[in-house]
Design an enzyme around this catalytic site. Structure first.
Site, PDB file in Angstrom:
ATOM      1  N   HIS A  62      -1.958   9.758 -28.135  1.00  0.00           N
ATOM      2  CA  HIS A  62      -2.129   8.133 -27.469  1.00  0.00           C
ATOM      3  C   HIS A  62      -2.924   7.485 -28.573  1.00  0.00           C
ATOM      4  CE1 HIS A  62      -1.826   9.713 -23.213  1.00  0.00           C
ATOM      5  NE2 HIS A  62      -0.599   9.444 -23.573  1.00  0.00           N
ATOM      6  N   GLU A  76       8.167  17.005 -25.782  1.00  0.00           N
ATOM      7  CA  GLU A  76       7.613  17.284 -24.387  1.00  0.00           C
ATOM      8  C   GLU A  76       8.261  18.762 -23.931  1.00  0.00           C
ATOM      9  OE1 GLU A  76       5.061  16.187 -23.029  1.00  0.00           O
ATOM     10  OE2 GLU A  76       5.142  13.862 -23.464  1.00  0.00           O
ATOM     11  N   HIS A 115       6.553   7.582 -27.629  1.00  0.00           N
ATOM     12  CA  HIS A 115       5.803   8.611 -27.053  1.00  0.00           C
ATOM     13  C   HIS A 115       5.783  10.146 -27.565  1.00  0.00           C
ATOM     14  CE1 HIS A 115       2.993  10.437 -24.396  1.00  0.00           C
ATOM     15  NE2 HIS A 115       3.840  11.197 -23.892  1.00  0.00           N
ATOM     16  N   ASN A 153      -1.395  17.756 -21.396  1.00  0.00           N
ATOM     17  CA  ASN A 153      -1.638  16.734 -22.239  1.00  0.00           C
ATOM     18  C   ASN A 153      -1.834  17.250 -23.672  1.00  0.00           C
ATOM     19  OD1 ASN A 153      -1.706  14.451 -20.238  1.00  0.00           O
ATOM     20  ND2 ASN A 153      -3.615  15.270 -19.527  1.00  0.00           N
ATOM     21  N   ARG A 157      -4.057  21.060 -14.629  1.00  0.00           N
ATOM     22  CA  ARG A 157      -3.214  20.004 -15.089  1.00  0.00           C
ATOM     23  C   ARG A 157      -3.096  19.534 -16.595  1.00  0.00           C
ATOM     24  NH1 ARG A 157       0.079  15.618 -11.468  1.00  0.00           N
ATOM     25  NH2 ARG A 157       1.536  14.735 -13.121  1.00  0.00           N
ATOM     26  N   LYS A 193       6.145  22.523 -15.188  1.00  0.00           N
ATOM     27  CA  LYS A 193       5.549  21.417 -14.795  1.00  0.00           C
ATOM     28  C   LYS A 193       5.088  21.543 -13.079  1.00  0.00           C
ATOM     29  CE  LYS A 193       4.300  16.509 -15.223  1.00  0.00           C
ATOM     30  NZ  LYS A 193       4.477  15.389 -15.998  1.00  0.00           N
ATOM     31  N   ARG A 240       0.881  -1.186   0.011  1.00  0.00           N
ATOM     32  CA  ARG A 240      -0.114  -0.091   0.102  1.00  0.00           C
ATOM     33  C   ARG A 240       0.838   1.129   0.064  1.00  0.00           C
ATOM     34  NH1 ARG A 240      -3.092  -3.462   3.386  1.00  0.00           N
ATOM     35  NH2 ARG A 240      -5.020  -3.932   2.364  1.00  0.00           N
ATOM     36  N   LYS A 292       2.594  11.013 -11.670  1.00  0.00           N
ATOM     37  CA  LYS A 292       1.751  10.129 -12.486  1.00  0.00           C
ATOM     38  C   LYS A 292       2.379   8.980 -12.752  1.00  0.00           C
ATOM     39  CE  LYS A 292      -1.116  13.033 -15.536  1.00  0.00           C
ATOM     40  NZ  LYS A 292      -1.335  13.342 -16.861  1.00  0.00           N
ATOM     41  N   HIS A 323      -1.803  15.073 -26.587  1.00  0.00           N
ATOM     42  CA  HIS A 323      -1.667  13.777 -26.253  1.00  0.00           C
ATOM     43  C   HIS A 323      -2.874  12.912 -26.692  1.00  0.00           C
ATOM     44  CE1 HIS A 323       1.715  15.091 -23.854  1.00  0.00           C
ATOM     45  NE2 HIS A 323       1.862  13.979 -23.287  1.00  0.00           N
ATOM     46  N   GLU A 356      -5.101  16.394 -11.654  1.00  0.00           N
ATOM     47  CA  GLU A 356      -5.531  16.755 -12.934  1.00  0.00           C
ATOM     48  C   GLU A 356      -6.910  17.006 -12.956  1.00  0.00           C
ATOM     49  OE1 GLU A 356      -5.401  14.177 -16.875  1.00  0.00           O
ATOM     50  OE2 GLU A 356      -3.139  14.928 -16.141  1.00  0.00           O
TER      51      GLU A 356
END
Length: 366
Positions: free
Chosen positions: A257, A190, A270, A250, A246, A232, A126, A148, A253, A242
């Site tokens: 993606h 990026e 990517h 993306n 935030r 960032k 955990r 993330k 993206h 997000e």
């Protein structure tokens, strides 16, 4: 390539979960940078078969005085391995070595290693502490920062994961010396994104220094990494999970993606998919009145100068739309895009499907 010897420090301000990003040359071997980490009997370095032979023993040597046992796990290299079976290799190593909940994980590699190690750290017992030691430009300017963590699913990229912050991000610019040119270009995507969405002055700087960045000039890379991390950090400090701001990170993206998933993970890197996706998002922004054709052309030229693709693969409009509907920003089956409402400012919004189809027809092969 000469690299700056100056140590830069950027803080991620998240209250009791705040942490520093350290940026500079030859940081990997300096024991003082690890002094603030939690005490533990054991540590696990998670790397891959490409990066581990280059840097794992250096990291292991500097950690040895801090931990009684420093274990090493080498994962197979590539986006295609960012999945459940590979993630389980990390859990197998942790359990096999009898690691407890104070064990510290070190992610030594690019975005795939960082995302999976972070997700393993969030899940094992955990939650155990972990450190990001990114060795690619893309990981240094983006994926290692902000907490993330995720793995991919055949139906969508990064769809299974958690927000889980590291204890430290250590960006040793010296590791960029061994980065293949294609990986460097992927990282530049990026870097570029921060300009159109947040900082036009930085966008101007990137344009003026793109040749130096491609040539791996040390001072240029140091500034690019530092400013990217600063932006960032500012955004994540305001919106960690997000829920609003935030999401602008993306940019490109949603299209990107879809390209990664549609071609098969690893066919395009990517950053390559994001670079092309930014061109597509800019065209969609133009159709909605956010930017003019001149700005779209300016961004496209910069993507091309970075050595990135700017024409999308011919997946077909229906396939693109199908893949984008399972994007994490989608709501109720409605595709939501990060778009420019003006140069230097972005919003998340839906767009008429007819306009999206126009963009796909214009920006994709065939």
């Amino acid at each position: 390539m000469p690299l700056t010897a100056t140590l830069e420090r950027v803080e991620i301000d998240l209250g009791d979960r705040s942490y520093p990003i350290l940026i500079g040359d030859d940081l990997l071997d300096d024991a003082s940078h690890y002094a603030g980490l939690p005490s533990s009997a054991s540590a696990l370095i998670v790397s891959n078969t490409t990066v581990a032979p280059l840097y794992a023993q250096r990291l292991r040597a500097v950690l040895a005085p801090r931990f009684r046992s420093v274990h090493l796990l080498e994962l197979p290299d590539g986006e295609v391995y960012k999945d459940w079976p590979t993630l389980n290799l990390i859990f197998d190593a942790l359990l096999g070595h009898g690691c407890d909940r104070k064990t510290v994980l070190f992610a030594l590699g690019g975005g795939v290693v960082g995302d999976m190690t972070g997700f393993a750290a969030a899940s094992y017992m955990r939650g155990v502490p972990f450190v990001q030691v990114p060795t690619t430009l893309l990981a240094q300017v983006d994926s290692s920062v902000g907490g993330k963590t995720a793995i991919n699913h055949p139906l969508g990229k990064n769809m299974i994961g958690a927000f889980y912050q590291p204890q430290l991000v250590l960006c040793d610019l010296g590791t960029l010396k061994t980065l293949p040119p294609r990986e460097l270009s992927a990282g530049l995507a990026e870097v570029i994104k921060y300009g159109p969405i947040y900082d036009l002055e930085f966008f101007d700087w990137i344009e003026a220094h793109m040749d130096a960045l491609v040539a791996r000039d040390g001072a240029a890379l140091a500034h690019a990494v530092k400013r990217s991390c600063e932006i960032k950090a500012e955004v994540v400090g305001q919106d960690e999970r997000e829920s609003g701001l935030r999401a602008i990170l993306n940019f490109g993206h949603t299209f990107g993606h879809a390209i990664e998933s549609g071609l098969g993970y690893g066919e395009w890197l990517h950053g390559e998919a994001v670079g092309c996706g930014m061109v597509m998002a800019a065209h969609l922004s133009q159709r909605l009145g956010g930017v003019d054709a001149a700005f779209v052309a300016r961004l496209t030229r910069l993507i091309e100068r970075a050595g990135l693709p700017f024409v999308g693969p011919a997946l077909g409009a229906e396939r693109y739309l199908e893949l984008m509907r399972v994007d994490k920003k989608s709501e109720g089956g409605e595709i939501r895009f990060v778009l420019l409402d003006r140069p230097g400012s972005a919003v998340t919004r839906a767009a008429p499907e007819a306009l999206v189809r126009e963009v796909l027809a214009q920006c994709c092969q065939g």
